[in-house]
Design a protein around this motif. Structure first.
Motif, PDB file in Angstrom:
ATOM      1  N   MET A   1       0.843  -1.200   0.000  1.00 19.96           N
ATOM      2  CA  MET A   1       0.000   0.000   0.000  1.00 19.96           C
ATOM      3  C   MET A   1       0.875   1.246   0.000  1.00 19.96           C
ATOM      4  O   MET A   1       1.780   1.370   0.827  1.00 19.96           O
ATOM      5  CB  MET A   1      -0.903   0.017   1.244  1.00 19.96           C
ATOM      6  N   PRO A   2       0.652   2.182  -0.914  1.00 19.56           N
ATOM      7  CA  PRO A   2       1.432   3.418  -0.912  1.00 19.56           C
ATOM      8  C   PRO A   2       1.278   4.177   0.408  1.00 19.56           C
ATOM      9  O   PRO A   2       0.204   4.228   0.995  1.00 19.56           O
ATOM     10  CB  PRO A   2       0.830   4.209  -2.074  1.00 19.56           C
ATOM     11  N   GLU A   3       2.384   4.737   0.876  1.00 17.58           N
ATOM     12  CA  GLU A   3       2.374   5.522   2.105  1.00 17.58           C
ATOM     13  C   GLU A   3       2.028   6.981   1.774  1.00 17.58           C
ATOM     14  O   GLU A   3       2.026   7.395   0.618  1.00 17.58           O
ATOM     15  CB  GLU A   3       3.749   5.450   2.776  1.00 17.58           C
ATOM     16  N   GLY A   4       1.784   7.761   2.818  1.00 24.24           N
ATOM     17  CA  GLY A   4       1.424   9.150   2.617  1.00 24.24           C
ATOM     18  C   GLY A   4       2.477   9.953   1.886  1.00 24.24           C
ATOM     19  O   GLY A   4       2.145  10.870   1.110  1.00 24.24           O
ATOM     20  N   ASP A   5       3.758   9.622   2.087  1.00 27.71           N
ATOM     21  CA  ASP A   5       4.805  10.386   1.408  1.00 27.71           C
ATOM     22  C   ASP A   5       4.824  10.088  -0.088  1.00 27.71           C
ATOM     23  O   ASP A   5       5.129  10.961  -0.901  1.00 27.71           O
ATOM     24  CB  ASP A   5       6.176  10.130   2.042  1.00 27.71           C
ATOM     25  N   THR A   6       4.465   8.857  -0.469  1.00 26.32           N
ATOM     26  CA  THR A   6       4.378   8.503  -1.884  1.00 26.32           C
ATOM     27  C   THR A   6       3.292   9.315  -2.568  1.00 26.32           C
ATOM     28  O   THR A   6       3.478   9.843  -3.678  1.00 26.32           O
ATOM     29  CB  THR A   6       4.086   7.007  -2.043  1.00 26.32           C
ATOM     30  N   VAL A   7       2.138   9.422  -1.903  1.00 30.97           N
ATOM     31  CA  VAL A   7       1.025  10.194  -2.470  1.00 30.97           C
ATOM     32  C   VAL A   7       1.386  11.679  -2.523  1.00 30.97           C
ATOM     33  O   VAL A   7       1.093  12.367  -3.507  1.00 30.97           O
ATOM     34  CB  VAL A   7      -0.252   9.966  -1.646  1.00 30.97           C
ATOM     35  N   PHE A   8       2.027  12.176  -1.473  1.00 31.51           N
ATOM     36  CA  PHE A   8       2.444  13.583  -1.440  1.00 31.51           C
ATOM     37  C   PHE A   8       3.361  13.904  -2.614  1.00 31.51           C
ATOM     38  O   PHE A   8       3.173  14.905  -3.318  1.00 31.51           O
ATOM     39  CB  PHE A   8       3.160  13.885  -0.124  1.00 31.51           C
ATOM     40  N   LEU A   9       4.375  13.069  -2.841  1.00 28.66           N
ATOM     41  CA  LEU A   9       5.326  13.327  -3.920  1.00 28.66           C
ATOM     42  C   LEU A   9       4.648  13.226  -5.285  1.00 28.66           C
ATOM     43  O   LEU A   9       4.915  14.043  -6.175  1.00 28.66           O
ATOM     44  CB  LEU A   9       6.495  12.342  -3.829  1.00 28.66           C
ATOM     45  N   ALA A  10       3.764  12.248  -5.439  1.00 23.83           N
ATOM     46  CA  ALA A  10       3.031  12.117  -6.701  1.00 23.83           C
ATOM     47  C   ALA A  10       2.181  13.358  -6.952  1.00 23.83           C
ATOM     48  O   ALA A  10       2.120  13.871  -8.073  1.00 23.83           O
ATOM     49  CB  ALA A  10       2.159  10.866  -6.673  1.00 23.83           C
ATOM     50  N   GLY A  11       1.529  13.855  -5.899  1.00 24.69           N
ATOM     51  CA  GLY A  11       0.714  15.053  -6.049  1.00 24.69           C
ATOM     52  C   GLY A  11       1.541  16.270  -6.399  1.00 24.69           C
ATOM     53  O   GLY A  11       1.131  17.097  -7.233  1.00 24.69           O
ATOM     54  N   HIS A  12       2.707  16.400  -5.767  1.00 24.96           N
ATOM     55  CA  HIS A  12       3.590  17.537  -6.068  1.00 24.96           C
ATOM     56  C   HIS A  12       4.038  17.487  -7.528  1.00 24.96           C
ATOM     57  O   HIS A  12       4.016  18.513  -8.231  1.00 24.96           O
ATOM     58  CB  HIS A  12       4.798  17.495  -5.150  1.00 24.96           C
ATOM     59  N   ARG A  13       4.423  16.319  -8.000  1.00 22.13           N
ATOM     60  CA  ARG A  13       4.886  16.196  -9.382  1.00 22.13           C
ATOM     61  C   ARG A  13       3.739  16.434 -10.367  1.00 22.13           C
ATOM     62  O   ARG A  13       3.944  17.043 -11.433  1.00 22.13           O
ATOM     63  CB  ARG A  13       5.505  14.809  -9.588  1.00 22.13           C
ATOM     64  N   MET A  14       2.549  15.962 -10.019  1.00 23.93           N
ATOM     65  CA  MET A  14       1.378  16.224 -10.874  1.00 23.93           C
ATOM     66  C   MET A  14       1.093  17.714 -10.948  1.00 23.93           C
ATOM     67  O   MET A  14       0.793  18.252 -12.025  1.00 23.93           O
ATOM     68  CB  MET A  14       0.170  15.491 -10.298  1.00 23.93           C
ATOM     69  N   HIS A  15       1.186  18.389  -9.812  1.00 20.67           N
ATOM     70  CA  HIS A  15       0.930  19.832  -9.792  1.00 20.67           C
ATOM     71  C   HIS A  15       1.942  20.560 -10.679  1.00 20.67           C
ATOM     72  O   HIS A  15       1.562  21.435 -11.470  1.00 20.67           O
ATOM     73  CB  HIS A  15       1.013  20.355  -8.362  1.00 20.67           C
TER      74      HIS A  15
ATOM     75  N   MET B   1      -4.359   9.360  12.387  1.00 15.87           N
ATOM     76  CA  MET B   1      -3.528  10.322  11.661  1.00 15.87           C
ATOM     77  C   MET B   1      -3.335   9.777  10.266  1.00 15.87           C
ATOM     78  O   MET B   1      -3.202   8.572  10.060  1.00 15.87           O
ATOM     79  CB  MET B   1      -2.194  10.587  12.365  1.00 15.87           C
ATOM     80  N   ALA B   2      -3.336  10.639   9.299  1.00 17.27           N
ATOM     81  CA  ALA B   2      -3.373  10.233   7.902  1.00 17.27           C
ATOM     82  C   ALA B   2      -1.974  10.173   7.301  1.00 17.27           C
ATOM     83  O   ALA B   2      -1.236  11.153   7.345  1.00 17.27           O
ATOM     84  CB  ALA B   2      -4.240  11.201   7.095  1.00 17.27           C
ATOM     85  N   GLY B   3      -1.639   8.996   6.766  1.00 19.78           N
ATOM     86  CA  GLY B   3      -0.381   8.884   6.038  1.00 19.78           C
ATOM     87  C   GLY B   3       0.425   7.633   6.295  1.00 19.78           C
ATOM     88  O   GLY B   3       1.242   7.239   5.475  1.00 19.78           O
ATOM     89  N   VAL B   4       0.250   6.985   7.452  1.00 21.77           N
ATOM     90  CA  VAL B   4       1.052   5.803   7.787  1.00 21.77           C
ATOM     91  C   VAL B   4       0.500   4.575   7.077  1.00 21.77           C
ATOM     92  O   VAL B   4      -0.704   4.307   7.113  1.00 21.77           O
ATOM     93  CB  VAL B   4       1.069   5.557   9.310  1.00 21.77           C
ATOM     94  N   GLY B   5       1.399   3.827   6.427  1.00 26.13           N
ATOM     95  CA  GLY B   5       1.065   2.542   5.827  1.00 26.13           C
ATOM     96  C   GLY B   5       1.870   1.442   6.491  1.00 26.13           C
ATOM     97  O   GLY B   5       2.477   1.639   7.549  1.00 26.13           O
ATOM     98  N   ASN B   6       1.902   0.277   5.858  1.00 25.30           N
ATOM     99  CA  ASN B   6       2.524  -0.884   6.495  1.00 25.30           C
ATOM    100  C   ASN B   6       4.021  -0.709   6.728  1.00 25.30           C
ATOM    101  O   ASN B   6       4.572  -1.179   7.718  1.00 25.30           O
ATOM    102  CB  ASN B   6       2.274  -2.141   5.652  1.00 25.30           C
ATOM    103  N   LEU B   7       4.687  -0.023   5.790  1.00 27.24           N
ATOM    104  CA  LEU B   7       6.130   0.200   5.946  1.00 27.24           C
ATOM    105  C   LEU B   7       6.416   1.012   7.206  1.00 27.24           C
ATOM    106  O   LEU B   7       7.212   0.601   8.063  1.00 27.24           O
ATOM    107  CB  LEU B   7       6.681   0.904   4.698  1.00 27.24           C
ATOM    108  N   TYR B   8       5.779   2.156   7.326  1.00 25.19           N
ATOM    109  CA  TYR B   8       6.069   3.014   8.472  1.00 25.19           C
ATOM    110  C   TYR B   8       5.522   2.433   9.767  1.00 25.19           C
ATOM    111  O   TYR B   8       6.076   2.664  10.837  1.00 25.19           O
ATOM    112  CB  TYR B   8       5.546   4.428   8.221  1.00 25.19           C
TER     113      TYR B   8
END
Length: 253
Positions: free
Chosen positions: A1-15, A159-166
């Motif tokens: 499952m993607p973690e919150g930082d993965t989604v954040f970076l994807a969103g930044h690059r999309m922007h 809290m929003a962002g933690v996945g299995n890795l973290y």
């Protein structure tokens, strides 16, 4: 499952790639959204919250997408070959110089931008928000002190962002097993560690929790390998339908 930082970076690059540009092609390959044609709309901005992404358009609407287990947004140059099969593409947003392809996005909604906050109102504080409310995250984490810490950390309502890795890495750094109760940890430290690890990786695709690129994680996906602290072999097992990783010597509870 993607973690919150993965989604954040994807969103930044999309922007960076799409904001301020007009869609030449805008397809949503989803049963409820397949009749929409977004071509001609301007992309206003891309915003993320936890594991949710909102792509805002000039007509006052937003596309909410959630990565779930295997979803992703890829960026390509015109004519560049996609890295995943075309049948997995659920969204195609194309401007003059870039293509944004949403693969395996099971959760998509097209809603008024003014309703974005309604869709995430049940979530806890976003760990990567500059306005992160640590006190509120601690309050939510400690609401059920008998709950296993490994479940509480994954609960996006805490809290929003933690996945299995973290989850695995935070539990290791706290010195407790994922099955230990919340009452066995310092909740403020659990929240601070979660935020620290996500922030450390929010601007890069690599997720390094050890500070060393050669061995990126303490226990996550290191089953059978020696613990970086004590040398005991890292173990793994299924816990509430998800795999957990832990050092049986360094972690208790």
């Amino acid at each position: 499952m993607p973690e919150g930082d993965t989604v954040f970076l994807a969103g930044h690059r999309m922007h960076e790639a799409l904001a301020g540009k007009t869609l030449r092609r805008g397809e949503l390959r989803h049963p409820r959204l397949s009749t929409l044609d977004l071509a001609g709309l301007d992309v206003v901005a891309v915003r993320t919250y936890g594991k949710h992404m909102f792509t805002r358009f000039s007509d006052g609407n937003s596309l909410r997408s959630h990565f779930r287990m295997d979803g992703a947004w890829h960026l390509y140059r015109p004519g560049e070959r996609w890295r995943r099969p075309a049948h997995q593409a659920r969204a195609v947003l194309e401007v003059d110089d870039r293509q944004a392809i949403g693969f395996a996005l099971h959760d998509m909604e097209f809603v008024p931008t003014s309703r974005e906050d309604e869709l995430i109102s049940h979530l806890g504080p976003d760990l990567l928000s500059p306005d992160f409310d640590a006190a509120e995250a601690v309050r939510r984490l400690t609401e059920n002190p008998s709950r296993p810490i490994g479940l509480a950390l994954l609960d996006q309502r805490v809290m929003a962002g933690v996945g299995n890795l973290y989850r695995a890495e935070v539990c290791f750094l706290l010195g407790v097993l994922p099955t230990a109760p919340v009452s066995a940890v310092d909740p403020a430290r659990a929240v601070a560690l979660s935020r620290k690890l996500l922030q450390a990786n929010q601007w890069r695709p690599e997720q390094i929790t050890t500070g060393d690129r050669r061995v990126q994680h303490y226990v996550f996906e290191r089953t059978g390998k020696p613990c970086l602290r004590c040398g005991t072999r890292v173990r793994s097992g299924e816990f509430e339908t998800r795999f957990v990783y832990f050092c049986p010597k360094c972690q208790s509870g």
